[in-house]
Design a protein around this motif. Structure first.
Motif, PDB file in Angstrom:
ATOM      1  N   ALA A  63       0.837  -1.203   0.000  1.00 58.22           N
ATOM      2  CA  ALA A  63       0.000   0.000   0.000  1.00 58.22           C
ATOM      3  C   ALA A  63       0.872   1.254   0.000  1.00 58.22           C
ATOM      4  CB  ALA A  63      -0.939  -0.009   1.204  1.00 58.22           C
ATOM      5  N   THR A  64       1.910   1.264   0.807  1.00 60.58           N
ATOM      6  CA  THR A  64       2.818   2.412   0.862  1.00 60.58           C
ATOM      7  C   THR A  64       3.510   2.623  -0.478  1.00 60.58           C
ATOM      8  OG1 THR A  64       3.205   2.099   3.221  1.00 60.58           O
ATOM      9  CG2 THR A  64       4.868   3.341   2.019  1.00 60.58           C
ATOM     10  N   LEU A  65       4.035   1.538  -1.057  1.00 57.68           N
ATOM     11  CA  LEU A  65       4.726   1.656  -2.340  1.00 57.68           C
ATOM     12  C   LEU A  65       3.781   2.100  -3.453  1.00 57.68           C
ATOM     13  CD1 LEU A  65       7.000  -1.530  -2.212  1.00 57.68           C
ATOM     14  CD2 LEU A  65       7.733   0.854  -1.983  1.00 57.68           C
ATOM     15  N   CYS A  66       2.548   1.587  -3.445  1.00 56.25           N
ATOM     16  CA  CYS A  66       1.568   1.988  -4.456  1.00 56.25           C
ATOM     17  C   CYS A  66       1.264   3.475  -4.342  1.00 56.25           C
ATOM     18  CB  CYS A  66       0.282   1.169  -4.328  1.00 56.25           C
ATOM     19  SG  CYS A  66       0.428  -0.518  -4.940  1.00 56.25           S
ATOM     20  N   GLU A  67       1.109   3.972  -3.130  1.00 57.97           N
ATOM     21  CA  GLU A  67       0.860   5.406  -2.919  1.00 57.97           C
ATOM     22  C   GLU A  67       2.024   6.229  -3.457  1.00 57.97           C
ATOM     23  OE1 GLU A  67       0.186   5.903   1.266  1.00 57.97           O
ATOM     24  OE2 GLU A  67      -1.733   4.832   1.197  1.00 57.97           O
ATOM     25  N   GLU A  68       3.256   5.824  -3.136  1.00 57.98           N
ATOM     26  CA  GLU A  68       4.432   6.558  -3.583  1.00 57.98           C
ATOM     27  C   GLU A  68       4.588   6.524  -5.102  1.00 57.98           C
ATOM     28  OE1 GLU A  68       7.987   5.346  -1.519  1.00 57.98           O
ATOM     29  OE2 GLU A  68       7.067   5.648   0.442  1.00 57.98           O
TER      30      GLU A  68
ATOM     31  N   THR B 259       8.827  -5.118  -8.046  1.00 60.12           N
ATOM     32  CA  THR B 259       8.556  -4.292  -9.220  1.00 60.12           C
ATOM     33  C   THR B 259       8.414  -2.818  -8.829  1.00 60.12           C
ATOM     34  OG1 THR B 259       7.467  -6.119 -10.380  1.00 60.12           O
ATOM     35  CG2 THR B 259       6.915  -3.889 -11.110  1.00 60.12           C
ATOM     36  N   LEU B 260       7.652  -2.565  -7.765  1.00 56.77           N
ATOM     37  CA  LEU B 260       7.449  -1.181  -7.328  1.00 56.77           C
ATOM     38  C   LEU B 260       8.738  -0.568  -6.779  1.00 56.77           C
ATOM     39  CD1 LEU B 260       3.923  -1.588  -5.717  1.00 56.77           C
ATOM     40  CD2 LEU B 260       4.486  -0.152  -7.689  1.00 56.77           C
ATOM     41  N   LYS B 261       9.511  -1.341  -6.032  1.00 56.97           N
ATOM     42  CA  LYS B 261      10.787  -0.840  -5.524  1.00 56.97           C
ATOM     43  C   LYS B 261      11.713  -0.463  -6.673  1.00 56.97           C
ATOM     44  CE  LYS B 261      12.902  -3.011  -2.237  1.00 56.97           C
ATOM     45  NZ  LYS B 261      13.439  -4.101  -1.391  1.00 56.97           N
TER      46      LYS B 261
ATOM     47  N   LYS C 282      13.070   3.157  -7.730  1.00 56.46           N
ATOM     48  CA  LYS C 282      14.534   3.172  -7.555  1.00 56.46           C
ATOM     49  C   LYS C 282      14.925   3.052  -6.091  1.00 56.46           C
ATOM     50  CE  LYS C 282      15.374   5.867 -11.772  1.00 56.46           C
ATOM     51  NZ  LYS C 282      14.807   5.000 -12.638  1.00 56.46           N
ATOM     52  N   LEU C 283      14.274   2.100  -5.390  1.00 60.02           N
ATOM     53  CA  LEU C 283      14.550   1.852  -3.984  1.00 60.02           C
ATOM     54  C   LEU C 283      15.464   0.650  -3.791  1.00 60.02           C
ATOM     55  CD1 LEU C 283      10.988   2.422  -2.491  1.00 60.02           C
ATOM     56  CD2 LEU C 283      12.918   4.003  -2.520  1.00 60.02           C
ATOM     57  N   ASP C 284      15.927   0.063  -4.877  1.00 61.01           N
ATOM     58  CA  ASP C 284      16.801  -1.119  -4.753  1.00 61.01           C
ATOM     59  C   ASP C 284      18.191  -0.707  -4.359  1.00 61.01           C
ATOM     60  OD1 ASP C 284      14.769  -2.822  -5.402  1.00 61.01           O
ATOM     61  OD2 ASP C 284      15.333  -3.003  -7.505  1.00 61.01           O
TER      62      ASP C 284
END
Length: 75
Positions: A41-46, A67-69, A73-75
């Motif tokens: 949910a947090t990643l989708c919002e961001e 996929t969202l990370k 570019k959170l990897d």
């Protein structure tokens, strides 16, 4: 005295089984965890994306998180 079982946790460089693809998880078909749902949910919002369906498996939730990370570019 019998030989003790090898403890891979004591190896300097753990083996390749320390990370498994979500499709190979024994519990991959179980429902996603609460922590996964919250993080998704947090990643989708961001990312400005719609929330995924609530019936994702652990493996599918993990793939979506990855996929969202990557997109953010959170990897």
């Amino acid at each position: 005295m019998a030989d003790q079982m090898h403890n891979p946790k004591l190896d300097e460089h753990p083996g390749s089984n320390t990370e498994k693809a979500p499709d190979n998880w024994v519990s991959g078909d179980d429902p996603m965890t609460g922590a996964q749902a919250s993080y998704l949910a947090t990643l989708c919002e961001e990312a400005g994306e719609a929330l995924p369906p609530g019936d994702l498996s652990k493996a599918d939730a993990s793939k979506q998180i990855d996929t969202l990370k990557s997109k953010l570019k959170l990897d």
